[in-house]
Design an enzyme around this catalytic site. Sequence first.
Site, PDB file in Angstrom:
ATOM      1  N   GLY A   1     -41.499  67.237  14.188  1.00 23.34           N
ATOM      2  CA  GLY A   1     -41.229  67.451  12.779  1.00 23.34           C
ATOM      3  C   GLY A   1     -42.087  66.551  11.908  1.00 23.34           C
ATOM      4  O   GLY A   1     -42.780  65.659  12.400  1.00 23.34           O
TER       5      GLY A   1
ATOM      6  N   CYS B   1     -42.381  64.150  20.082  1.00 17.75           N
ATOM      7  CA  CYS B   1     -43.025  63.763  18.830  1.00 17.75           C
ATOM      8  C   CYS B   1     -42.034  63.062  17.890  1.00 17.75           C
ATOM      9  O   CYS B   1     -41.618  61.947  18.166  1.00 17.75           O
ATOM     10  CB  CYS B   1     -43.687  64.975  18.172  1.00 17.75           C
ATOM     11  SG  CYS B   1     -44.927  64.527  16.939  1.00 17.75           S
TER      12      CYS B   1
ATOM     13  N   GLN C   1     -39.711  59.532  18.351  1.00 14.13           N
ATOM     14  CA  GLN C   1     -39.554  58.409  17.427  1.00 14.13           C
ATOM     15  C   GLN C   1     -38.085  58.184  17.071  1.00 14.13           C
ATOM     16  O   GLN C   1     -37.629  57.035  16.964  1.00 14.13           O
ATOM     17  CB  GLN C   1     -40.385  58.668  16.171  1.00 14.13           C
ATOM     18  CG  GLN C   1     -41.876  58.768  16.436  1.00 14.13           C
ATOM     19  CD  GLN C   1     -42.623  59.485  15.326  1.00 14.13           C
ATOM     20  OE1 GLN C   1     -42.098  59.707  14.235  1.00 14.13           O
ATOM     21  NE2 GLN C   1     -43.868  59.877  15.600  1.00 14.13           N
TER      22      GLN C   1
ATOM     23  N   GLY D   1     -48.306  60.706  12.729  1.00 14.94           N
ATOM     24  CA  GLY D   1     -48.831  59.596  11.942  1.00 14.94           C
ATOM     25  C   GLY D   1     -48.024  58.339  12.085  1.00 14.94           C
ATOM     26  O   GLY D   1     -48.339  57.319  11.455  1.00 14.94           O
ATOM     27  N   PHE D   2     -46.949  58.383  12.906  1.00 11.89           N
ATOM     28  CA  PHE D   2     -46.085  57.226  13.127  1.00 11.89           C
ATOM     29  C   PHE D   2     -45.958  56.980  14.624  1.00 11.89           C
ATOM     30  O   PHE D   2     -46.186  57.879  15.432  1.00 11.89           O
ATOM     31  CB  PHE D   2     -44.705  57.452  12.506  1.00 11.89           C
ATOM     32  CG  PHE D   2     -44.732  57.549  11.002  1.00 11.89           C
ATOM     33  CD1 PHE D   2     -44.470  56.440  10.214  1.00 11.89           C
ATOM     34  CD2 PHE D   2     -45.047  58.756  10.375  1.00 11.89           C
ATOM     35  CE1 PHE D   2     -44.514  56.533   8.828  1.00 11.89           C
ATOM     36  CE2 PHE D   2     -45.093  58.853   8.998  1.00 11.89           C
ATOM     37  CZ  PHE D   2     -44.836  57.740   8.217  1.00 11.89           C
TER      38      PHE D   2
ATOM     39  N   HIS E   1     -47.368  66.540  22.655  1.00  8.92           N
ATOM     40  CA  HIS E   1     -46.778  67.885  22.683  1.00  8.92           C
ATOM     41  C   HIS E   1     -47.011  68.557  24.030  1.00  8.92           C
ATOM     42  O   HIS E   1     -48.016  69.260  24.220  1.00  8.92           O
ATOM     43  CB  HIS E   1     -47.378  68.749  21.569  1.00  8.92           C
ATOM     44  CG  HIS E   1     -46.891  68.395  20.207  1.00  8.92           C
ATOM     45  ND1 HIS E   1     -45.813  69.011  19.615  1.00  8.92           N
ATOM     46  CD2 HIS E   1     -47.320  67.459  19.326  1.00  8.92           C
ATOM     47  CE1 HIS E   1     -45.602  68.485  18.414  1.00  8.92           C
ATOM     48  NE2 HIS E   1     -46.513  67.543  18.216  1.00  8.92           N
TER      49      HIS E   1
ATOM     50  N   GLU F   1     -45.540  71.123  25.176  1.00  7.07           N
ATOM     51  CA  GLU F   1     -45.451  72.581  25.036  1.00  7.07           C
ATOM     52  C   GLU F   1     -46.768  73.201  24.573  1.00  7.07           C
ATOM     53  O   GLU F   1     -46.966  74.408  24.701  1.00  7.07           O
ATOM     54  CB  GLU F   1     -44.320  72.948  24.068  1.00  7.07           C
ATOM     55  CG  GLU F   1     -44.669  72.919  22.595  1.00  7.07           C
ATOM     56  CD  GLU F   1     -44.899  71.527  22.034  1.00  7.07           C
ATOM     57  OE1 GLU F   1     -45.463  71.408  20.929  1.00  7.07           O
ATOM     58  OE2 GLU F   1     -44.504  70.543  22.692  1.00  7.07           O
TER      59      GLU F   1
END
Length: 355
Positions: free
Chosen positions: A222, A249, A253, A293-294, A334, A336
């Site tokens: 997300g 992803c 986090q 980005g994190f 990722h 998938e």
Amino acid sequence: MKQARLVLEDGSIYTGQSFGAAREIGGEVVFNTGMTGYQEILTDPSYSGQIVTMTYPLIGNYGINPFDFESRRPHARGFIVKEYCPEPSNWRAELTLDAFLKQYDIPGIAGIDTRSLTKTLRSKGTMRGLITTADDSEAALLERVAAIPDLSGQDFIKGVTTDQIYSEGEGDKHVVLVDFGAKGNIVRRLAAHGCRVTVVPCDTRSTEILSMKPNGVMLSNGPGDPKDVPYAVTMVQELQGRLPIFGICLGHQIIGLALGGDTYKLKFGHRGGNHPVKNLLTGKVTITSQNHGFAVRADSLDPTETIVSHINVNDGTVEGLRHRKLPIFSVQYHPEAAPGPTDSEYLFDEFVSYL
């Protein structure tokens, strides 16, 4: 083609040609190193709030088809390319990229030096910017760039999650997929592994998830800063020890935060299909698809409870976590998306083995 400009908050201005919607849009300017896959990138909900630069020079050459969507619609705010191809050649193509962007009111800019732009973003970090066809002064445009909100501090997930519960697949194992902006291939991979998948909105409470009597929970990818969705962290903490949990992803986090860790913003992030990741448990290196980005801060985790299972070979950042006792694990990349194409299939196999 009408003239367009890309304006960055550091004062950089690039002049090119407008394609797609001829309007102004602002967001965080990022770059993706993929040579193909622009349709999947545009329709990946993780790009919500962002203007995407493609480092590969020729974009649009195979058009848009009805099969390669990762969600119902595109989510990127704008699109930046070196050379736009107006006449695609592919037997599946039904639309040009220009027509596709116009259909969803997304502006694009072509004909700029994307190599220079990428070097700027690598050296200074991702930054706010806007694509515009307005004939305004540079000072006026820079004022509008300065007014664009930072990516952090906004809950983009509420704008990309499903608004209703639905199911896919007919397998014996029941998985609840919490949709923070899930790519369609996550559902397809779970179904291919014999799972019946119930997709639920991002703010679904743990009690409601448990009432569905799943065998396990998947946390999707997300957009945005994981610290902007504390309700998701609370949900995971309440599910710990009660069900197997697998995060991808943003889901990775969120698991990191739920296990007491911390996250931080990367300088320019990881976006592309060619990122090497090392599995510290096996020593094996795989090529992965990434869009984030994190990252989770490794030294913020309690080593008696959680181990770092994967690292990014390029910069050493955390790419995977695993709880020492509970069936909870996650990866930053990722699986998938299937670069390799089966290098990361073992992660789905392992998750299903816990169900």
